[in-house]
Design a protein around this motif. Structure first.
Motif, PDB file in Angstrom:
ATOM      1  N   VAL A 416       0.839  -1.198   0.000  1.00 12.16           N
ATOM      2  CA  VAL A 416       0.000   0.000   0.000  1.00 12.16           C
ATOM      3  C   VAL A 416       0.873   1.248   0.000  1.00 12.16           C
ATOM      4  N   GLN A 417       2.158   1.002   0.285  1.00 11.34           N
ATOM      5  CA  GLN A 417       3.085   2.131   0.378  1.00 11.34           C
ATOM      6  C   GLN A 417       3.284   2.795  -0.987  1.00 11.34           C
ATOM      7  N   ARG A 418       3.331   4.111  -0.994  1.00  9.60           N
ATOM      8  CA  ARG A 418       3.616   4.839  -2.221  1.00  9.60           C
ATOM      9  C   ARG A 418       5.028   4.491  -2.702  1.00  9.60           C
ATOM     10  N   ILE A 419       5.205   4.406  -4.023  1.00  8.33           N
ATOM     11  CA  ILE A 419       6.548   4.105  -4.538  1.00  8.33           C
ATOM     12  C   ILE A 419       7.405   5.363  -4.367  1.00  8.33           C
ATOM     13  N   PRO A 420       8.516   5.262  -3.622  1.00 11.49           N
ATOM     14  CA  PRO A 420       9.307   6.475  -3.385  1.00 11.49           C
ATOM     15  C   PRO A 420       9.884   7.038  -4.679  1.00 11.49           C
ATOM     16  N   THR A 421      10.070   8.340  -4.727  1.00 11.02           N
ATOM     17  CA  THR A 421      10.650   8.935  -5.940  1.00 11.02           C
ATOM     18  C   THR A 421      12.149   8.642  -5.951  1.00 11.02           C
ATOM     19  N   ALA A 422      12.724   8.750  -7.161  1.00  6.57           N
ATOM     20  CA  ALA A 422      14.143   8.440  -7.326  1.00  6.57           C
ATOM     21  C   ALA A 422      15.011   9.316  -6.421  1.00  6.57           C
ATOM     22  N   TYR A 423      14.647  10.599  -6.315  1.00  7.33           N
ATOM     23  CA  TYR A 423      15.495  11.509  -5.535  1.00  7.33           C
ATOM     24  C   TYR A 423      15.459  11.210  -4.043  1.00  7.33           C
ATOM     25  N   GLU A 424      14.348  10.690  -3.545  1.00  8.79           N
ATOM     26  CA  GLU A 424      14.308  10.296  -2.120  1.00  8.79           C
ATOM     27  C   GLU A 424      15.391   9.258  -1.859  1.00  8.79           C
ATOM     28  N   ARG A 425      15.381   8.240  -2.718  1.00  4.50           N
ATOM     29  CA  ARG A 425      16.308   7.135  -2.533  1.00  4.50           C
ATOM     30  C   ARG A 425      17.761   7.606  -2.680  1.00  4.50           C
ATOM     31  N   LEU A 426      18.001   8.435  -3.704  1.00  7.58           N
ATOM     32  CA  LEU A 426      19.390   8.817  -3.985  1.00  7.58           C
ATOM     33  C   LEU A 426      19.941   9.772  -2.934  1.00  7.58           C
ATOM     34  N   LEU A 427      19.099  10.696  -2.462  1.00  9.68           N
ATOM     35  CA  LEU A 427      19.586  11.611  -1.423  1.00  9.68           C
ATOM     36  C   LEU A 427      19.899  10.839  -0.146  1.00  9.68           C
ATOM     37  N   LEU A 428      19.029   9.899   0.182  1.00 13.38           N
ATOM     38  CA  LEU A 428      19.261   9.105   1.387  1.00 13.38           C
ATOM     39  C   LEU A 428      20.537   8.268   1.250  1.00 13.38           C
ATOM     40  N   ASP A 429      20.723   7.669   0.075  1.00  9.82           N
ATOM     41  CA  ASP A 429      21.930   6.870  -0.144  1.00  9.82           C
ATOM     42  C   ASP A 429      23.186   7.732  -0.024  1.00  9.82           C
ATOM     43  N   ALA A 430      23.122   8.949  -0.579  1.00 14.15           N
ATOM     44  CA  ALA A 430      24.308   9.821  -0.488  1.00 14.15           C
ATOM     45  C   ALA A 430      24.583  10.177   0.969  1.00 14.15           C
TER      46      ALA A 430
END
Ligand code: BG6
Length: 506
Positions: A416-430
């Motif tokens: 049910v979770q919204r698919i996170p946007t690419a930038y959410e994932r990449l900023l967190l990874d950085a």
């Protein structure tokens, strides 16, 4: 999931579109999911003079307009993390106020000087700002890590990318540099790895013995919008193929990595790029098709041609469509054609990869639709994310008539979770220091070296046509001829994953 250490993100080019549309909404989503550390702050930095309050107000508007989160209750809490300081690139003395404010904040909060610099500026500043930062010692890691996130385009061609790397590497180590390719941040692009390597059934088929050809499409229905000035100096090959599409080829074609760590994965992607067949001058016109959209009517509404767009040279030869046929010269893929295409003002927005499997060696049944590669695995990256398998089934009744049917999985059904946007994932990874989903220098250079002969030929050989295509169609007809075999064409995907065909309802 790791929780990132306290840090400060400094966004250069903070008054630009990317900050408003993508970066700030992505950071806000991380706030809503409680993924930001307590002491995490953002400094907007640009030439424009703005107070913290003005910057916060602008970003509040940006959230109202662009945030995908319905929950805006943490907005005030989030906005308090934002500050602004004007800085002049190429003038290292103008960094002094920024340094003072960073130090003050770090002392107040008793945090280490962990800093991420995000370059969301025009590419001409990609070597200037890192150099400025080094001059004022903001690359010094003695009291906390320092990371540099660089937006694409990373270079304009092989030579300029090489020069940029050389300049950066004077003051920054490769492990401090995060080159963004936002496709790698897309959930469904990462899911390519999971589909391939968490399932035993695909691997035995995933090679030249069973795969007939591979097709990747990334279509957009929009034109160049307000980016004519940038786009006219770039074109589809630089804007989409050199980065997003080739990264997808890498993930589809790579060998299983020895582990999920950043270097293992990136080593395998680079090996794919090193094995890409080299274009020769005399086969470029045949294997690489370029096109430009022309004025047309879409659903009764007149749409401008590319050359009429704002910021575009009226005689421009810049391609808004590119389709390529090439091979990967290694043991797994030798002889399997890869077809990739991308374009603006195509009939719909869709990105998908299609693995076409070889037909049975001998045909026993009559097929309802004649096709030579009826078994297809379609991996839909966006929208309507999912996976579809096409195969033949007996039609009920007399005889053995076969119909091609679809087995359809929609990513949205998974959670049910919204698919996170690419930038959410990449900023967190950085923030976490994980560079797996960022392009490594050797991948970028190999991608340029693969495409450089095409760029050179397009520049120098005026006999290579730029085909026109009416806006709202699937590109020039010559792109269809790339797939030469009988009964085979590109898939013409509709919005719905399971539908295809040129005439589907869009
Ligand atoms: C960008 C390109 O990198 O990707 C744009 O510069 C393109 O021209 C965009 O529109 C497509 O991204 P997405 O995520 O919408 O497929």
């Amino acid at each position: 999931m790791n929780h990132p250490e306290n840090s400060i993100l400094i966004i250069f080019g903070a008054s630009g579109d990317l900050t408003k549309r993508k970066l700030i909404p992505a950071l806000y989503s991380l706030e809503v999911q409680n993924l930001l550390p307590n002491n995490f702050f953002v400094f907007g930095a640009s030439r424009t003079e703005l107070s913290d309050t003005e910057f916060r107000d602008n970003m509040a508007d940006a959230l109202n307009e662009f945030s995908k989160d319905e929950d805006l209750s943490k907005k005030d809490q989030f906005l308090k993390r934002l500050y602004y300081q004007s800085v002049q690139a190429n003038d290292s003395s103008s960094y002094k106020p920024l340094i003072n404010r960073l130090e003050k904040l770090e002392n107040e909060k008793e945090m280490k000087s962990n800093l991420i610099f995000y370059l969301s500026t025009p590419p001409s500043l990609y070597d200037v700002i890192p150099d400025d930062l080094a001059k004022v010692k903001l690359n010094d890691e003695s009291n906390g890590w320092k990371r540099l996130i660089i937006e694409k385009p990373f270079g304009y061609d092989y030579e300029s990318a090489k020069k940029l790397n050389e300049k950066l590497s004077k003051n920054w180590n490769e492990n401090q540099i995060y080159r963004i390719d936002h496709y790698l941040g897309k959930e469904t692009v990462q899911n390519l790895l999971v589909t391939r390597f968490s399932n035993g059934i695909f691997e035995p088929l995933w090679n030249r013995n069973f795969v007939h050809h591979v097709e990747i499409t990334s279509a957009e229905d929009i034109g160049v919008e307000k980016r004519g000035g940038y786009y006219d100096n770039s074109g589809a090959l630089r804007d989409m193929v050199q980065n997003h599409l080739l990264q997808m080829v890498g993930l589809i074609a790579m060998e299983p990595p020895s582990s999920m760590d950043s270097n293992s994965i990136r080593n395998e992607i680079v090996k794919v790029f090193q094995s890409l067949s080299k274009f020769k001058d005399d086969d470029i016109a045949k294997n690489v098709i370029r096109g430009q959209y022309l004025e047309s009517k879409i659903k009764g509404k007149k749409v401008k041609g590319y050359r009429e767009e704002e910021g575009v040279d009226p005689n421009s030869k810049t391609e808004t469509f590119a389709a390529l046929k090439f091979y990967i010269e290694n043991w797994r893929w030798g002889g399997v054609p890869f077809y990739i295409r991308t374009g603006k003002r195509l009939p719909t927005r869709v990105t998908e990869a299609v693995i076409h499997f070889k037909p049975t060696p001998h045909s026993l049944f009559s097929q309802e639709n004649e096709c030579d590669s009826c078994n297809q695995l379609i991996i839909r990256i966006q929208p309507d994310e999912g996976i579809l398998l096409k195969f033949g089934m007996k039609l009920p009744g007399a005889g053995f008539n076969v119909k091609n049917v679809n087995m359809d999985f929609h990513y949205a059904d998974l959670s049910v979770q919204r698919i996170p946007t690419a930038y959410e994932r990449l900023l967190l990874d950085a923030m976490n220091g994980d560079s797996t989903l960022f392009a490594r220098v050797d991948a970028v250079m190999n991608a340029w070296s693969f495409l450089n002969p095409v760029l050179e030929a397009w520049k120098n050989d005026h006999t290579i046509p730029v085909y026109g295509y009416p806006a709202g169609t699937w590109g020039p007809e010559s792109a269809d001829d790339l797939i030469e075999e009988k009964n085979m064409t590109w898939r013409y995907p509709c919005k719905n994953l399971a539908e295809d065909g040129i005439y589907c309802e869009l």
